[in-house]
Design an enzyme around this catalytic site. Sequence first.
Site, short mmCIF file in Angstrom:
data_model
loop_
_atom_site.label_atom_id
_atom_site.label_comp_id
_atom_site.label_asym_id
_atom_site.label_seq_id
_atom_site.Cartn_x
_atom_site.Cartn_y
_atom_site.Cartn_z
N ASP A 16 -6.04 1.04 0.59
CA ASP A 16 -6.00 1.17 2.05
C ASP A 16 -7.36 0.77 2.60
O ASP A 16 -8.21 0.26 1.89
CB ASP A 16 -5.64 2.61 2.43
CG ASP A 16 -6.63 3.59 1.84
OD1 ASP A 16 -7.83 3.33 1.87
OD2 ASP A 16 -6.18 4.62 1.31
N LYS B 71 0.82 -1.21 0.00
CA LYS B 71 0.00 0.00 0.00
C LYS B 71 0.86 1.26 0.00
O LYS B 71 0.65 2.18 -0.80
CB LYS B 71 -0.95 -0.01 1.20
CG LYS B 71 -1.81 1.22 1.32
CD LYS B 71 -1.25 2.15 2.35
CE LYS B 71 -1.99 3.48 2.32
NZ LYS B 71 -1.44 4.39 3.35
#
Length: 213
Positions: free
Chosen positions: A140, A122
Site C-alpha cells: 500500500d 493490494k
Amino acid sequence: MRVTRKIKEQQIAILEETYRDVKPALMFRNPFELLIAVILSAQCTDKRVNVTTARLFARASTPEAIVSMGLQDLEEEIRDCGLFRNKAKNIMASCQLLCEKYGGEVPEDFAELQKLPGVGRKTANVVMSVAFHHPAIAVDTHVFRVANRLKLAVGETPLEVERGLQKAIPKEKWSEAHHWLIWHGRRICKSRRPLCEECPLSEVCAGKEAGVS
DNA sequence: CTCCCGATAT
DNA sequence: ATATCAGGAG
C-alpha cells in the site's frame, strides 16, 4: 549509502524487533468483514473505517444483507470514508457476485479475489494474508514509501516493490513484515515529515542521508 | 494519467 | 490552506 544484502537483513531485524507485537488496525470478525473494511480503507484512515464498519456491520454483516440494503442506503452508510459512490457501487457489485458465484463466501484464492469489483492486487493480498493466513506482502502507500526510502526494495510501481520485498524477506515472514512496514510508515517514516531523529533504522537507512524522497 | 471524495493532520 | 489517508477503474 549503498544498501547491501547485509544491510537489508539488518533493516528487517530491526523492524521485526521494533514492531514484533503489532496487529492489524482494521477491525473484522471474518474474511467478508475484512474484505469490506479493506475496500473502504482506500484513501481513508483505518480509524475512520472502523467507525464506519462498526455501524454498517451492526445493520448488515453478510453479502446477502448488504445486497438487501440497496445502493442508496449503502452510500449513506459509508459516506464519511470518502470516494463513497465508487466504493458503494463496488461493494454492492462484489456482494452480488459473492452471492451468485461464490455461495456467499469470500473465495480463498488470489486470482478470484481480484475478479471482485473494487478489489485490486493490494486488497487481494491483504485478504489472502490477514484473513486466510497465506504468505503475501500487500504494498500500500505506506509499504511503498518506506521500502523505497530504506531501499529495502526499490521500484516505480507497487508490483516492483512487492517483488523486491519478496526477495529481501524470508517467505515465512512476509505477512508480518507487511505489518511492520505499515506501522513504521504510520508512526515514524511518515509521508510528510518523517521522524528520522526517533527512527531505530536511521543508521541503516538509505533515505536519511539522501534527504528522504 | 485522471477521477473519485470526506475526514484528518500539519 | 493543502497534502495525505490500508486504491482501483477507465
